[in-house]
Write a protein that holds these residues in place. Sequence first.
Motif, PDB file in Angstrom:
ATOM      1  N   LEU A 113      32.855  24.229  27.973  1.00 53.30           N
ATOM      2  CA  LEU A 113      32.131  24.940  29.022  1.00 53.30           C
ATOM      3  C   LEU A 113      33.137  25.744  29.831  1.00 53.30           C
ATOM      4  O   LEU A 113      34.097  25.190  30.364  1.00 53.30           O
ATOM      5  N   THR A 114      32.945  27.060  29.910  1.00 57.10           N
ATOM      6  CA  THR A 114      33.877  27.941  30.602  1.00 57.10           C
ATOM      7  C   THR A 114      33.188  28.606  31.785  1.00 57.10           C
ATOM      8  O   THR A 114      32.125  29.210  31.627  1.00 57.10           O
ATOM      9  N   VAL A 115      33.793  28.478  32.961  1.00 64.45           N
ATOM     10  CA  VAL A 115      33.263  29.104  34.174  1.00 64.45           C
ATOM     11  C   VAL A 115      34.143  30.309  34.501  1.00 64.45           C
ATOM     12  O   VAL A 115      35.343  30.155  34.726  1.00 64.45           O
ATOM     13  N   PRO A 116      33.587  31.509  34.536  1.00 65.45           N
ATOM     14  CA  PRO A 116      34.407  32.704  34.784  1.00 65.45           C
ATOM     15  C   PRO A 116      34.779  32.849  36.252  1.00 65.45           C
ATOM     16  O   PRO A 116      34.294  32.118  37.124  1.00 65.45           O
ATOM     17  N   LYS A 117      35.636  33.816  36.528  1.00 70.39           N
ATOM     18  CA  LYS A 117      36.000  34.127  37.907  1.00 70.39           C
ATOM     19  C   LYS A 117      34.752  34.484  38.710  1.00 70.39           C
ATOM     20  O   LYS A 117      33.820  35.088  38.194  1.00 70.39           O
ATOM     21  N   GLY A 118      34.762  34.103  39.980  1.00 70.23           N
ATOM     22  CA  GLY A 118      33.665  34.460  40.864  1.00 70.23           C
ATOM     23  C   GLY A 118      32.476  33.529  40.808  1.00 70.23           C
ATOM     24  O   GLY A 118      31.498  33.738  41.521  1.00 70.23           O
ATOM     25  N   GLN A 119      32.526  32.474  39.963  1.00 71.19           N
ATOM     26  CA  GLN A 119      31.389  31.576  39.837  1.00 71.19           C
ATOM     27  C   GLN A 119      31.841  30.122  39.881  1.00 71.19           C
ATOM     28  O   GLN A 119      33.022  29.810  39.713  1.00 71.19           O
ATOM     29  N   MET A 120      30.883  29.223  40.106  1.00 72.81           N
ATOM     30  CA  MET A 120      31.105  27.786  40.034  1.00 72.81           C
ATOM     31  C   MET A 120      29.962  27.179  39.232  1.00 72.81           C
ATOM     32  O   MET A 120      28.943  27.828  39.004  1.00 72.81           O
ATOM     33  N   TRP A 267      38.019  33.476  43.172  1.00 67.76           N
ATOM     34  CA  TRP A 267      36.761  33.339  43.908  1.00 67.76           C
ATOM     35  C   TRP A 267      35.943  34.619  43.911  1.00 67.76           C
ATOM     36  O   TRP A 267      34.724  34.580  43.838  1.00 67.76           O
ATOM     37  N   TYR A 268      36.626  35.764  44.018  1.00 68.64           N
ATOM     38  CA  TYR A 268      35.906  37.031  44.183  1.00 68.64           C
ATOM     39  C   TYR A 268      35.964  37.923  42.941  1.00 68.64           C
ATOM     40  O   TYR A 268      35.414  39.024  42.963  1.00 68.64           O
ATOM     41  N   ASN A 269      36.623  37.454  41.885  1.00 73.38           N
ATOM     42  CA  ASN A 269      36.739  38.231  40.651  1.00 73.38           C
ATOM     43  C   ASN A 269      37.327  39.616  40.934  1.00 73.38           C
ATOM     44  O   ASN A 269      36.743  40.655  40.604  1.00 73.38           O
ATOM     45  N   VAL A 270      38.488  39.620  41.576  1.00 74.71           N
ATOM     46  CA  VAL A 270      39.208  40.859  41.885  1.00 74.71           C
ATOM     47  C   VAL A 270      40.645  40.730  41.392  1.00 74.71           C
ATOM     48  O   VAL A 270      41.103  39.637  41.040  1.00 74.71           O
ATOM     49  N   GLU A 310      44.079  48.158  50.539  1.00 69.40           N
ATOM     50  CA  GLU A 310      43.294  49.247  49.959  1.00 69.40           C
ATOM     51  C   GLU A 310      42.497  48.685  48.792  1.00 69.40           C
ATOM     52  O   GLU A 310      43.040  47.946  47.959  1.00 69.40           O
ATOM     53  N   ILE A 311      41.197  48.992  48.737  1.00 69.16           N
ATOM     54  CA  ILE A 311      40.334  48.504  47.659  1.00 69.16           C
ATOM     55  C   ILE A 311      39.954  49.664  46.750  1.00 69.16           C
ATOM     56  O   ILE A 311      39.457  50.691  47.206  1.00 69.16           O
ATOM     57  N   GLU A 312      40.216  49.497  45.462  1.00 69.19           N
ATOM     58  CA  GLU A 312      39.833  50.495  44.460  1.00 69.19           C
ATOM     59  C   GLU A 312      38.671  49.939  43.647  1.00 69.19           C
ATOM     60  O   GLU A 312      38.796  48.905  42.982  1.00 69.19           O
ATOM     61  N   ALA A 317      34.437  46.442  35.745  1.00 65.68           N
ATOM     62  CA  ALA A 317      35.672  45.651  35.698  1.00 65.68           C
ATOM     63  C   ALA A 317      35.943  45.091  37.086  1.00 65.68           C
ATOM     64  O   ALA A 317      35.219  45.371  38.042  1.00 65.68           O
ATOM     65  N   SER A 318      36.990  44.271  37.185  1.00 63.03           N
ATOM     66  CA  SER A 318      37.350  43.697  38.476  1.00 63.03           C
ATOM     67  C   SER A 318      37.885  44.786  39.400  1.00 63.03           C
ATOM     68  O   SER A 318      38.693  45.625  38.984  1.00 63.03           O
ATOM     69  N   ASN A 319      37.424  44.782  40.658  1.00 62.10           N
ATOM     70  CA  ASN A 319      37.958  45.730  41.629  1.00 62.10           C
ATOM     71  C   ASN A 319      39.416  45.397  41.923  1.00 62.10           C
ATOM     72  O   ASN A 319      39.826  44.236  41.880  1.00 62.10           O
TER      73      ASN A 319
END
Length: 326
Positions: A113-120, A267-270, A310-312, A317-319
């Motif tokens: 079982l794999t949990v990706p970035k940004g999720q629990m 946590w935020y998938n960035v 600075e946020i791109e 895809a991940s910001n």
Amino acid sequence: MDKNAHTDEDKIVSYFHDSSDTAPEISSQLRDSKDFKDTQRIAGLKNLVTALFGLSSEDQVWRRIDRRIRPQSLFQTWAKYAAIIILAMFVGGLVTHLAPTGWSGRTLSYSTLTVPKGQMAQLELPDGTQVWLNSETKLSYPAAFGKKSRDIELSGEAYLNVKTDESKPFNIRTNKSIVRVTGTSLNIRAYENESEITTLIEGKVALLDQENQLLLDLKPGQSAVFDQDNELDVYPVDTEQFTMWREGKLHVDQVSLVDLCSMLERWYNVEIKIEDDALKSRRISGTVLKYKPVDQILDILTIRENIDFEIELVPNASNRITLRKK
């Protein structure tokens, strides 16, 4: 249908369904059969079916499988269940697959079982153990989990409320150690290329090395820390700080900005880049609330630590976030 074939199918289903005391003997010829191998794959997925679809018992899952075995090949049965499970996993933001690997060189059927970035995620293992998985975490266990032993493999972070069974200790293998428990609550943070932290909330835990040699017994309210040089230390801790991530809170106490950014990336998938080397060792303390947008968290850093960001925005895809001195 040939009567012997019917009997063989019953033996195969009983072998994976019954307890180790009542399971029938399986000949080497039958083990090599296509039906046995296909049913072994089903066994690797049945526990996830139970957890995902809210079935009240394993028997419900096996009754569904058993009904389909009679009129068609076992491979067709497995394919249908695999399709259902994979669809459910993607809907829930999770991915599952089978890994042919074993702890002692054996080839075993594993559910992963794999949990990706940004999720629990949260699930219940076949023995009743409750597991919470943090972002970017992978949990694997064999199809035969609970029959003779309770072994899982973990990469990432998990909180476990382990069902008590002194006859079958619960073993958690990570990249650096084996954590052995009988019934307890604990948190394990075991991300690659980071210090590994095992925190005991209640119960008893034995920490072993990869060769099953005892390193220490952990007491409630303690954390065992393997640093990146594999040095082991034990500290008294406030256990709540290590478990509040389940409630969407991330607590840090004098962690480097580099380590904090790694946590925020999960946590935020960035993706976060620190431009100035002098910032990397800066120590940060505080609590991050996951429901707040990442730019609000960065606003706080800007005020407290004199950091610009600075946020791109990157489509599909991940910001990307860049941190620099003001």
